[in-house]
Design a protein around this motif. Structure first.
Motif, PDB file in Angstrom:
ATOM      1  N   PRO A  27       0.822  -1.212   0.000  1.00 23.40           N
ATOM      2  CA  PRO A  27       0.000   0.000   0.000  1.00 23.40           C
ATOM      3  C   PRO A  27       0.855   1.259   0.000  1.00 23.40           C
ATOM      4  O   PRO A  27       1.981   1.235   0.482  1.00 23.40           O
ATOM      5  N   THR A  28       0.330   2.331  -0.539  1.00 22.19           N
ATOM      6  CA  THR A  28       0.877   3.672  -0.328  1.00 22.19           C
ATOM      7  C   THR A  28      -0.200   4.466   0.389  1.00 22.19           C
ATOM      8  O   THR A  28      -1.333   4.561  -0.087  1.00 22.19           O
ATOM      9  N   THR A  29       0.163   5.011   1.537  1.00 25.98           N
ATOM     10  CA  THR A  29      -0.789   5.635   2.449  1.00 25.98           C
ATOM     11  C   THR A  29      -0.482   7.109   2.597  1.00 25.98           C
ATOM     12  O   THR A  29       0.689   7.488   2.743  1.00 25.98           O
ATOM     13  N   LEU A  30      -1.518   7.948   2.553  1.00 28.32           N
ATOM     14  CA  LEU A  30      -1.352   9.391   2.641  1.00 28.32           C
ATOM     15  C   LEU A  30      -2.201   9.953   3.765  1.00 28.32           C
ATOM     16  O   LEU A  30      -3.338   9.530   3.974  1.00 28.32           O
ATOM     17  N   PHE A  31      -1.634  10.920   4.478  1.00 27.86           N
ATOM     18  CA  PHE A  31      -2.331  11.523   5.609  1.00 27.86           C
ATOM     19  C   PHE A  31      -1.838  12.947   5.792  1.00 27.86           C
ATOM     20  O   PHE A  31      -0.763  13.326   5.299  1.00 27.86           O
ATOM     21  N   ARG A  32      -2.619  13.734   6.506  1.00 31.35           N
ATOM     22  CA  ARG A  32      -2.258  15.120   6.776  1.00 31.35           C
ATOM     23  C   ARG A  32      -1.335  15.199   7.984  1.00 31.35           C
ATOM     24  O   ARG A  32      -1.573  14.557   9.007  1.00 31.35           O
TER      25      ARG A  32
END
Length: 253
Positions: A222-227
């Motif tokens: 997975p590639t995970t993105l968050f603030r």
């Protein structure tokens, strides 16, 4: 085949930037020379020691320019203070990356995802998920404490990149009567999703997600993105314990 990276962390996404550009035909000569060489100026700021700073970008990323007093010379690079603090990164975040981060987050919101967790969760995290990715299943499992506590909604952007039947499996999950239940059965209970035919609309959603994944320059699932404040951070592969807590916004409940 795309091989997951176990723990990769970056503070900023290196993407083609299409945000606001400073309109000025009268740059100081050294800055104008850099513009002629392919740099784009996005913002001007006050810098220490009487210098003027410029936030700029090029095809490979972002860079700070410092015009020396007198206006005849410029330095391109990172400015640090006596304690070694990087003074350039905050300016690049503000003048170059802010619009970039906002655009990326909007693209994620507009993508086609399956929500895992409470709709009123205080934190939203996006992750690119391939149905044939064992690391995606591992990440699904490791995120359970935050999901079940109602603290995080994990939005799985379904893609098909690892195997020939990945797009069809992703479409089957997106097109299920209850996509969240189907994803939970696939990722949590080990019930392999069947790659059955789906509508053209669902197939196009998977294609659009694949295009987004590629356009952002990602390679691993997975590639995970968050603030992270005003920034958008990402993790490639299954995060380690510290990075997992960063992504989820706090310690394990």
């Amino acid at each position: 085949m795309r091989y997951p990276v176990r723990t990769t962390a970056i503070g900023a996404l290196t993407l083609a930037f299409t945000g606001p550009v400073l309109a000025d035909d009268h740059w100081p000569a050294p800055v104008d020379a850099l513009v002629e060489q392919g740099l784009t100026i996005h913002g001007e700021f006050e810098a220490p020691a009487g210098m003027t700073g410029y936030g700029a970008s090029h095809s490979a990323g972002e860079v700070a320019i410092y015009l020396l007093p007198g206006g005849e010379h410029a330095i391109v690079g990172t400015l640090v203070d006596a304690e070694g603090n990087n003074l350039s990164e905050p300016e690049l975040d503000k003048h170059v990356r802010a619009a970039q981060f906002a655009e990326v987050w909007q693209d994620l919101e507009a993508s086609h995802w399956i929500a895992d967790g409470a709709p009123d969760a205080e934190r939203i995290v996006y992750t690119f998920t391939d149905p044939n990715c064992p690391y995606c299943r591992q990440f699904w499992q490791e995120a359970r404490p935050w999901i079940e506590a109602g603290k995080v909604q994990l939005r799985h952007i379904m893609i098909g990149v690892l195997a020939s039947d990945s797009p069809a499996k992703a479409a089957a999950l997106l097109g299920a009567d209850d996509p969240a239940a189907a994803l939970n059965a696939h990722s949590g209970d080990g019930e392999e999703v069947a790659a059955g035919p789906q509508s053209r609309e669902i197939e196009e959603q998977v294609y659009a997600n694949n295009q987004l994944f590629d356009s952002l320059g990602f390679m691993a699932t997975p590639t995970t993105l968050f603030r992270d404040g005003d920034r958008v951070d990402r993790i490639e592969g299954v995060p380690g314990p510290e990075r997992l807590e960063e992504a989820m916004g706090g310690p394990r409940p």
